[in-house]
Design an enzyme around this catalytic site. Structure first.
Site, PDB file in Angstrom:
ATOM      1  N   PRO A 127       0.825  -1.213   0.000  1.00  0.00           N
ATOM      2  CA  PRO A 127       0.000   0.000   0.000  1.00  0.00           C
ATOM      3  C   PRO A 127       0.864   1.269   0.000  1.00  0.00           C
ATOM      4  CG  PRO A 127      -0.889  -1.597   1.545  1.00  0.00           C
ATOM      5  CD  PRO A 127       0.382  -2.182   1.019  1.00  0.00           C
ATOM      6  N   GLU A 364       5.058  -2.937 -13.642  1.00  0.00           N
ATOM      7  CA  GLU A 364       6.498  -3.217 -13.776  1.00  0.00           C
ATOM      8  C   GLU A 364       7.302  -1.911 -13.939  1.00  0.00           C
ATOM      9  OE1 GLU A 364       7.815  -6.768 -15.650  1.00  0.00           O
ATOM     10  OE2 GLU A 364       5.926  -7.822 -15.259  1.00  0.00           O
TER      11      GLU A 364
END
Ligand code: COS
Length: 388
Positions: A127, A364
């Protein structure tokens, strides 16, 4: 290791046919049901797609980087959700172990990852640790011959299906940065490991992400990848160098597909008494898309070949990922525009691919992170050149 050229060409042809005859026709049902049909998943296993990059010593096909990107360009033509199903096994979900794992870890997991019997996931993001991947807060505290893991991993691709997670966790609590992070191979079913709710996403229906939560999860000490603490961040970065090239290749594939779609539409759709392909304002979009795709393809192939020669291609992987993912966004937008009102309607799929392709600029490593990596390398080179 490279495949024999005839074997490679035959395999590429098989994949090309699989994409056009099986995957692309199944896109509407995947989109509607948010799942990949079992028969298609089985065909992917039978073709060896889950084990593409895993060494033949462990039951994979062991393709090199150049072959991998060539295959990704073909597979990338279909909606990205298909690639997601086996993508973590051939990429981020297996490569931590393949690159840095101990022999025992490789023996234990790679054969089942290669066959697709085991699904691997990569659990780095949290998070509060997205782009700043070195700041992970999940901890792994040594307790006798175990580590006790606590923390939450966020938006983990394939987590609902995974049997194995590559988990980045902090083993040195006194070190706040990347050097305190280690990588672990953690099996699903480990007590204290649970999954969050499946997330509803903007696109890529059929690919699933959720949180992975660790509450006093005890894993054996030999789950530490490579058996060495403090190098997990580097393992993650090595995995991502390769992953970013694969993503860039997938972007080339999807953009090529969308260019074909827009051309097929433009030569058949008539307005003002002639096919819209004859209008120069649209022709500019075709030409820009072709040049965009060609440039991205050249970058991807060049970086892949260099990696196969043993060069450090971290900067080139970031260049390719940044350029190709921005490029596919431009092509997706033009595809909608060429389709006009139909581009906004589900039946024509331009709108779905527009939404699906948006993620390429984010996962990514965002475009901004790729820019940071490229700039950092350039500054270092300049400093070295100037003896600073
Ligand atoms: N290969 C091997 N080692 C690498 C590497 C690479 N590609 N990139 C960095 N490293 C090493 C560095 O050499 C450094 O080692 P030393 O401590 O021995 O000097 C260490 O890793 C830390 O590197 P750096 O200082 O560059 O780390 P930062 O914390 O500044 O982070 C970025 C660098 C921003 C590039 C990194 O956090 C990143 O890639 N973020 C994006 C994460 C991401 O892609 N998330 C997507 C979700 S995963 S699907």
């Amino acid at each position: 290791m490279a495949l024999e050229p005839e074997v490679r060409d035959q395999f590429l042809e098989t994949v090309r046919r699989f994409v056009s005859e099986r995957l692309i026709p199944a896109e509407p049902i995947v989109n509607e049901t948010d799942s990949i049909p079992d028969d298609i998943a089985q065909e992917m296993k039978d073709m060896g797609l889950f084990g593409l990059t895993i060494s033949p010593d462990f039951g994979g096909l062991g393709v090199n980087m150049e072959e991998e990107v060539m295959l990704a360009m073909e597979l990338g033509r279909a909606a990205p959700a298909f690639r997601s199903l086996f993508g973590t096994n051939l990429g981020i979900g297996s490569q931590g172990i393949a690159i840095d794992g101990t022999d025992d870890q490789k023996q234990k997991y790679l054969p089942r990852l290669a066959s697709g019997d085991l699904v691997g996931s990569f659990a780095l993001t949290e998070p509060d640790a997205g782009s700043d991947a070195g700041s992970v807060r999940t901890t792994a505290v040594k307790d006798g011959d175990h580590y006790v893991i606590n923390g939450t991993k966020r938006y983990i691709t394939n987590a609902p299906h995974a049997g194995l997670f590559t988990v980045m966790a902090r083993t040195d609590l006194s070190e706040k940065g990347a050097r305190g992070v280690s990588a672990f191979a953690v099996e699903a079913g480990t007590p204290g490991l649970s999954l969050g709710k499946p997330e509803k996403k903007m696109g890529q229906q059929g690919a699933h992400v959720c949180d992975v939560i660790f509450e006093d999860s005890r894993v054996p000490a030999d789950a530490l990848i490579g058996g060495v603490e403090g190098v997990g961040f580097k393992t993650a970065m090595k995995v991502l160098d390769k992953g970013r090239l694969h993503i860039a290749a997938s972007c080339v594939g999807l953009a090529s597909r969308m260019l074909d779609d827009m051309m097929d539409y433009a030569v058949t759709r008539k307005q003002f008494g002639k096919p819209i392909a004859e209008f120069q304002l649209l022709q500019a979009m075709f030409a820009d898309s072709k040049a965009d795709i060609y440039a991205a393809k050249c970058m991807v192939l060049d970086a892949a070949k260099r990696r196969d020669l043993g060069e450090n291609i971290a900067t080139e992987a970031s260049c390719a990922k940044m350029f190709a993912s921005e490029m596919v966004g431009r092509v997706a937008d033009r595809n909608v525009q060429v389709h006009g009102g139909n581009g906004y309607i589900q039946e024509y799929r331009a709108e779905q691919l527009y939404r699906d392709s948006r993620l390429y600029r984010i996962y990514e490593g965002t475009t901004q992170i790729q820019q940071t990596i490229i700039a950092k390398a350039l500054i270092k080179e300049a400093r070295d050149r100037n003896g600073l």
